[in-house]
Design an enzyme around this catalytic site. Structure first.
Site, PDB file in Angstrom:
ATOM      1  N   HIS A 106       0.782  -1.064   0.256  1.00 54.64           N
ATOM      2  CA  HIS A 106       0.236  -0.070  -0.086  1.00 54.64           C
ATOM      3  C   HIS A 106       1.054   1.046  -0.185  1.00 54.64           C
ATOM      4  O   HIS A 106       2.133   1.058   1.129  1.00 54.64           O
ATOM      5  CB  HIS A 106      -0.765   0.286   1.388  1.00 54.64           C
ATOM      6  CG  HIS A 106      -1.830  -1.225   1.241  1.00 54.64           C
ATOM      7  ND1 HIS A 106      -1.471  -2.225   1.859  1.00 54.64           N
ATOM      8  CD2 HIS A 106      -3.320  -0.888   1.574  1.00 54.64           C
ATOM      9  CE1 HIS A 106      -2.779  -2.570   2.376  1.00 54.64           C
ATOM     10  NE2 HIS A 106      -3.602  -1.880   1.524  1.00 54.64           N
ATOM     11  N   ASP A 109       2.213   1.818   3.703  1.00 50.99           N
ATOM     12  CA  ASP A 109       3.231   0.631   4.070  1.00 50.99           C
ATOM     13  C   ASP A 109       4.497   1.367   3.612  1.00 50.99           C
ATOM     14  O   ASP A 109       5.308   1.243   4.384  1.00 50.99           O
ATOM     15  CB  ASP A 109       2.759  -0.394   4.058  1.00 50.99           C
ATOM     16  CG  ASP A 109       1.484  -0.719   3.256  1.00 50.99           C
ATOM     17  OD1 ASP A 109       0.494  -0.476   4.098  1.00 50.99           O
ATOM     18  OD2 ASP A 109       1.904  -1.205   2.276  1.00 50.99           O
TER      19      ASP A 109
HETATM   20  C1  XUL Z   1      -7.539  -6.544   3.759  1.00 55.30           C
HETATM   21  C2  XUL Z   1      -6.913  -6.973   3.211  1.00 55.30           C
HETATM   22  C3  XUL Z   1      -5.817  -6.114   2.360  1.00 55.30           C
HETATM   23  C4  XUL Z   1      -5.598  -6.058   1.103  1.00 55.30           C
HETATM   24  C5  XUL Z   1      -5.220  -5.268   0.119  1.00 55.30           C
HETATM   25  O1  XUL Z   1      -8.184  -7.917   5.128  1.00 55.30           O
HETATM   26  O2  XUL Z   1      -6.901  -8.347   2.707  1.00 55.30           O
HETATM   27  O3  XUL Z   1      -4.765  -5.957   3.086  1.00 55.30           O
HETATM   28  O4  XUL Z   1      -4.939  -7.500   0.570  1.00 55.30           O
HETATM   29  O5  XUL Z   1      -5.306  -3.509   1.212  1.00 55.30           O
END
Ligand code: XUL
Ligand code: CO
Length: 441
Positions: A106, A109
């Protein structure tokens, strides 16, 4: 900038090796043999393993009852760009030693959020520069990028489905930037997990309007993707609840319906996650079959839940039954194209040492490698596929073939039924098939 000065994982001196099923070395693969060829492709290319930045390098291992326990000696505990850049070196040291070809992140992150959007964008650029260097140094690639549209309080009511149009605009700007960075890093895809795209109570919610906004948001993203020539695959990641009570992308079927309703099916595939499937009351096999049958099986977030805990525990997958099912469905629908086996999983709060990260990933990779070998053996044996084919044989000729070819309607079918004998069924042989599968596990 050079590599992280001190090795972050001193217990793991060299890359993890394949030592075979008899090895007792906890820091060796027993089944994942990257270059071993199965059904004409190496394990590495079948499984396309990916490490997630958010859990593996950012999760403090806290829970609602206690603070984080993770010991990460390389982290200086600040939210500085310098710390974030150093963490990138550590992350790539980890991945180089593990031998996974991909990673996922992300925006928030990898780089700290700044006081303004402009500052956040600058921070992301500064960290992306190091990500690029490390990608080039190691050959590890970005499976997909994604925007965190759920952590900051501005998204408390959702992002694309927020009641606040300013939050929608902010989210659009964030995705725009993250897509540009993903493109610059040669990312193979971009994922949309609707973290808070849902509701906590219907008393304050206009579902129709929120869904229209989500459709608009994703159409704008698809337009922008074309505009900048980003060739990566878009994914939607279904999840039924948590953090909201109900999320619109609740499962594969709901996502497919949404994508079709808003004319977006051509632009998206699904990124399915095991623990999300089980939260939705499905198995991962169910989700993979629903997506595969609709030509929308894109990627998987390879984790698992706990049967006795009702929430998204995001554990590393170790069940060979689970991985065999996943790999059977995956091979059936032609394998990963742009996607991969992305370990969206975290070590337990009690597994707080850096070396636990290796044990966790090695276990997940070995479980999937076994799943792949089992699935290939079942396919080679052929009895399962043959059984399913025969089960539908009434559709291959006669009235079945006429129905499939759209050559008959209700009138002709009534005539046929009136003049035919009572339909004769044969056993579904569930137990026989369950035993057959167990021959291979
Ligand atoms: C949350 C989840 C996230 C997604 C990416 O449950 O799985 O980490 O994979 O946003
Ligand atoms: Co996920």
């Amino acid at each position: 900038m050079a590599k992280a000065t001190k090795a972050a994982f001193p217990q793991v001196k060299k890359p993890i090796q394949y030592e075979g099923p008899d090895s007792k070395n906890p820091l060796a693969f027993k089944h994942y043999n990257a270059e071993e060829v199965i059904e004409g492709k190496t394990m590495k290319d079948h499984l396309r393993f990916s490490v997630v930045y958010w859990h593996t390098f950012r999760n403090p291992l806290s829970d609602p009852f206690g603070v984080g326990t993770a010991i990460r000696p390389w982290d200086d505990g600040t939210d500085s760009v310098k710390n974030a850049q150093n963490r990138v070196r550590v992350a790539f040291e980890f991945m180089e030693k593990l031998g996974n070809p991909y990673y996922a992140f992300h925006d928030r992150d990898v780089a700290p959020e700044g006081k303004t959007l402009a500052q956040s964008n600058k921070n992301l650029d500064a960290v992306a520069k190091v990500l690029k260097e490390e990608q080039q140094r190691t050959g590890i690639k970005l499976l997909w990028g994604t925007s965190c549209l759920f952590a900051n309080p501005r998204y408390m009511h959702g992002a694309a489905t927020s009641c606040n149009a300013d939050a929608f605009a902010y989210a659009a700007a964030q995705v725009k930037k993250c897509m540009e960075v993903t493109k610059a890093l040669g990312g193979g895809g971009f994922t949309f997990w609707g973290g808070r795209e849902g509701y906590s109570t219907l008393w304050n919610t206009d579902i129709g309007r929120e869904l229209d906004h989500l459709g608009l948001f994703l159409s704008m993203a698809a337009d922008y993707k074309k505009k900048i020539g980003f060739k990566g695959q878009f994914y939607i990641e279904p999840k039924p609840k948590e953090p909201t009570k109900h999320q619109y992308d609740s499962d594969a079927a709901a996502c497919l319906n949404f994508l079709r309703a808003y004319g977006l099916k051509k632009d998206f595939k699904l990124n399915l996650e095991t623990n999300h499937a089980t939260l939705a009351g499905h198995t991962m096999q169910h989700e993979m079959e629903v997506a595969g049958a609709a030509d929308a099986l894109g990627s998987i977030d390879a984790n698992t839940g706990d049967e006795l805990l009702g929430w998204d525990t995001d554990q590393f997958p170790t069940s060979v039954y689970l991985t065999a099912q996943c790999m059977l469905s995956l091979l059936k629908y032609g394998g990963f194209k742009t996607g991969g086996g992305n370990f969206d999983a975290k070590v337990r709060r009690e597994s707080f040492e850096p070396v636990d990260l290796f044990h966790a990933h090695i276990g997940g990779m070995d479980a999937f490698a076994r799943g792949l070998k089992i699935a290939a053996a079942i396919r080679k044996d052929g009895r399962l596929a043959e059984f399913v084919k025969n089960r539908y044989s009434s559709w291959d000729s006669g009235i079945g073939a006429k129905i499939e070819a759209k050559k008959v309607g209700f009138s002709q079918l009534e005539k046929y039924a009136l003049t035919s004998k009572e339909p004769k069924n044969v056993s579904g042989r569930q137990e026989f098939l369950e035993n057959l599968i167990n021959e291979f596990i």
